[in-house]
Design a protein around this motif. Sequence first.
Motif, PDB file in Angstrom:
ATOM      1  N   PRO A   1       1.973   3.237   5.127  1.00 41.41           N
ATOM      2  CA  PRO A   1       1.289   3.651   6.356  1.00 41.41           C
ATOM      3  C   PRO A   1       1.997   3.100   7.591  1.00 41.41           C
ATOM      4  CG  PRO A   1      -0.015   2.008   5.147  1.00 41.41           C
ATOM      5  CD  PRO A   1       1.174   2.334   4.298  1.00 41.41           C
ATOM      6  N   SER A   2       1.602   3.580   8.745  1.00 40.24           N
ATOM      7  CA  SER A   2       2.170   3.125  10.001  1.00 40.24           C
ATOM      8  C   SER A   2       1.954   1.614  10.144  1.00 40.24           C
ATOM      9  CB  SER A   2       1.482   3.887  11.130  1.00 40.24           C
ATOM     10  OG  SER A   2       1.930   3.390  12.358  1.00 40.24           O
ATOM     11  N   GLY A   3       3.006   0.898  10.546  1.00 41.21           N
ATOM     12  CA  GLY A   3       2.891  -0.546  10.741  1.00 41.21           C
ATOM     13  C   GLY A   3       3.078  -1.364   9.478  1.00 41.21           C
ATOM     14  N   SER A   4       3.507  -0.733   8.371  1.00 41.65           N
ATOM     15  CA  SER A   4       3.608  -1.456   7.096  1.00 41.65           C
ATOM     16  C   SER A   4       4.927  -2.221   6.951  1.00 41.65           C
ATOM     17  CB  SER A   4       3.419  -0.488   5.921  1.00 41.65           C
ATOM     18  OG  SER A   4       4.351   0.566   5.980  1.00 41.65           O
ATOM     19  N   GLY A   5       5.893  -1.966   7.850  1.00 40.68           N
ATOM     20  CA  GLY A   5       7.150  -2.712   7.790  1.00 40.68           C
ATOM     21  C   GLY A   5       8.364  -1.893   7.389  1.00 40.68           C
ATOM     22  N   LYS A   6       8.208  -0.572   7.311  1.00 42.53           N
ATOM     23  CA  LYS A   6       9.300   0.293   6.863  1.00 42.53           C
ATOM     24  C   LYS A   6      10.509   0.214   7.803  1.00 42.53           C
ATOM     25  CE  LYS A   6       6.772   4.040   7.182  1.00 42.53           C
ATOM     26  NZ  LYS A   6       5.520   3.454   7.728  1.00 42.53           N
ATOM     27  N   THR A   7      10.249   0.410   9.102  1.00 39.42           N
ATOM     28  CA  THR A   7      11.356   0.393  10.062  1.00 39.42           C
ATOM     29  C   THR A   7      11.996  -0.989  10.117  1.00 39.42           C
ATOM     30  OG1 THR A   7      10.450   2.198  11.375  1.00 39.42           O
ATOM     31  CG2 THR A   7      11.936   0.678  12.512  1.00 39.42           C
ATOM     32  N   THR A   8      11.177  -2.024  10.048  1.00 39.42           N
ATOM     33  CA  THR A   8      11.724  -3.389  10.069  1.00 39.42           C
ATOM     34  C   THR A   8      12.693  -3.589   8.906  1.00 39.42           C
ATOM     35  OG1 THR A   8       9.672  -4.173  11.081  1.00 39.42           O
ATOM     36  CG2 THR A   8      11.112  -5.837  10.114  1.00 39.42           C
ATOM     37  N   LEU A   9      12.321  -3.142   7.712  1.00 44.37           N
ATOM     38  CA  LEU A   9      13.210  -3.314   6.558  1.00 44.37           C
ATOM     39  C   LEU A   9      14.495  -2.508   6.728  1.00 44.37           C
ATOM     40  CD1 LEU A   9      13.761  -4.619   3.887  1.00 44.37           C
ATOM     41  CD2 LEU A   9      12.381  -2.881   2.739  1.00 44.37           C
TER      42      LEU A   9
ATOM     43  N   ALA B   1       8.832 -12.313  10.581  1.00 41.56           N
ATOM     44  CA  ALA B   1       7.523 -12.401  11.234  1.00 41.56           C
ATOM     45  C   ALA B   1       7.681 -12.160  12.731  1.00 41.56           C
ATOM     46  CB  ALA B   1       6.915 -13.779  10.984  1.00 41.56           C
ATOM     47  N   TYR B   2       6.668 -11.512  13.313  1.00 32.79           N
ATOM     48  CA  TYR B   2       6.559 -11.420  14.771  1.00 32.79           C
ATOM     49  C   TYR B   2       5.319 -12.212  15.140  1.00 32.79           C
ATOM     50  CZ  TYR B   2       9.977  -7.665  14.587  1.00 32.79           C
ATOM     51  OH  TYR B   2      11.106  -6.934  14.386  1.00 32.79           O
ATOM     52  N   GLY B   3       5.492 -13.410  15.683  1.00 34.11           N
ATOM     53  CA  GLY B   3       4.339 -14.272  15.929  1.00 34.11           C
ATOM     54  C   GLY B   3       3.642 -14.525  14.608  1.00 34.11           C
ATOM     55  N   ARG B   4       2.371 -14.142  14.523  1.00 34.55           N
ATOM     56  CA  ARG B   4       1.634 -14.384  13.276  1.00 34.55           C
ATOM     57  C   ARG B   4       1.623 -13.167  12.362  1.00 34.55           C
ATOM     58  NH1 ARG B   4      -3.822 -16.818  15.538  1.00 34.55           N
ATOM     59  NH2 ARG B   4      -4.400 -17.020  13.366  1.00 34.55           N
ATOM     60  N   VAL B   5       2.261 -12.067  12.790  1.00 33.86           N
ATOM     61  CA  VAL B   5       2.317 -10.860  11.955  1.00 33.86           C
ATOM     62  C   VAL B   5       3.530 -10.928  11.032  1.00 33.86           C
ATOM     63  CG1 VAL B   5       2.566  -8.343  11.950  1.00 33.86           C
ATOM     64  CG2 VAL B   5       1.214  -9.461  13.746  1.00 33.86           C
ATOM     65  N   ALA B   6       3.271 -10.895   9.724  1.00 28.57           N
ATOM     66  CA  ALA B   6       4.379 -10.839   8.769  1.00 28.57           C
ATOM     67  C   ALA B   6       4.787  -9.380   8.608  1.00 28.57           C
ATOM     68  CB  ALA B   6       3.955 -11.431   7.432  1.00 28.57           C
ATOM     69  N   ALA B   7       5.805  -8.950   9.355  1.00 25.82           N
ATOM     70  CA  ALA B   7       6.274  -7.565   9.241  1.00 25.82           C
ATOM     71  C   ALA B   7       6.880  -7.332   7.857  1.00 25.82           C
ATOM     72  CB  ALA B   7       7.283  -7.257  10.340  1.00 25.82           C
ATOM     73  N   LEU B   8       7.579  -8.349   7.334  1.00 26.77           N
ATOM     74  CA  LEU B   8       8.092  -8.317   5.962  1.00 26.77           C
ATOM     75  C   LEU B   8       7.730  -9.641   5.310  1.00 26.77           C
ATOM     76  CD1 LEU B   8      11.674  -6.832   6.501  1.00 26.77           C
ATOM     77  CD2 LEU B   8       9.637  -5.624   5.666  1.00 26.77           C
TER      78      LEU B   8
END
Length: 373
Positions: free
Chosen positions: A42-50, A17-24
């Motif tokens: 889509p953009s911002g869905s968590g691909k790069t984070t994973l 999570a980044y603050g309240r955003v659950a990236a994964l």
Amino acid sequence: MSRTSAVPITIRQVAKAYGRVAALDCVDLDVRSGEFLTLLGPSGSGKTTLLMVLAGFIRPDQGSLLFGNQEVVRLAPHKRDIGMVFQNYALFPHLDVAANIAYPLKLRKVPAAEAAQRVERALETVRLAGLGRRRVHELSGGQRQRVALARAIVFEPRILLMDEPLSALDKQLRESMQIELRHLHDELGMTTVYVTHDQREALTMSDRVAVIASGRLMQVDTPRALYDRPANRFVAEFIGESSLLPVQAAAGAWSWQGHGIEITPGPGVSASAPAGKAWLMLRPERVRVSRPAEALAQGGGPAQTNRLPARVGDVIYQGDTFLVQAVLEDGSRVSARGIASAGALERIPQRGEPVTLHFDAGDAVLVPEEGPG
Ligand code: ADP
Ligand code: MG
């Protein structure tokens, strides 16, 4: 270059999570040994984070990550034996091509003579033999991309990670590189996780595709299964073109606005649901359009299933194909696509004409609003 000893990747309950955003959001995923798996979303869905979690540049808040039997979630990136290719190549501009490719070998203290040999082989593998002395700024975009790839594979990693590596290239080069990357993967056999937001690219290259949205996996399947049997409405709309009509089940039969619909069950929806709602998904290339008289001549009566009365809206000529946007009784729209042969173009109905849409039961797929995943 020789084939590497590939390993499977096991991702369990990984969250970030980044603050309240659950990236994964509690991701479970198995990547098979030697598989080409694409993360699509889509953009911002968590691909790069994973991908960064796999590479070790992001430590997840929780969860486990196995390469083979080895738990690596706390292991430093340089100890993970991973090759990486980024969107912007991240090459060293002051070094020549060979020095760029040799860099990971230098880090690993490979003796100079062996490193030179490996660099030559990597250059051959990516079809840049003879260009080792060139400066990076003297190369085209496609050549730079190959240098980045050679640098990622030169130390024969067990796992290759690529984050939108082709997105800076123009369409033609991108399409030929898609095929080339796939061939290279088949040659080297390393477990590959590839990231793209381009659904066509994902379908073209992958053994399996993991569709991700808002940090959650929606479906992990072969390209064919994703396209033909989407697990939920999001996947049906994100992959390819589709028209979706709300259908209802009563007494074991599905219908749309009183018209009988005979379907193939989809994941999570059975063909004979006692009562319920789902979406009927129709792919445009599998919908046929005929004038009512033609439909009768083909043996269809008005009482038959999988026939929907409509009027022609826009007709769009697209060179290889044409698209008919039909408007149904209640105003909803269904698209039908045809091959633009001379004969077919002559027979296209005109805007405003009444037509019948029909489709085979095998091409009519039920999709739940929220599916497994
Ligand atoms: P994708 O690669 O699919 O476009 P990302 O993995 O980059 O998505 O981002 C997933 C979500 O996490 C997005 O909402 C993004 O804004 C957020 N995010 C990513 N990195 C950071 C960061 N360093 N700080 C704050 N939020 C971030
Ligand atoms: Mg990204």
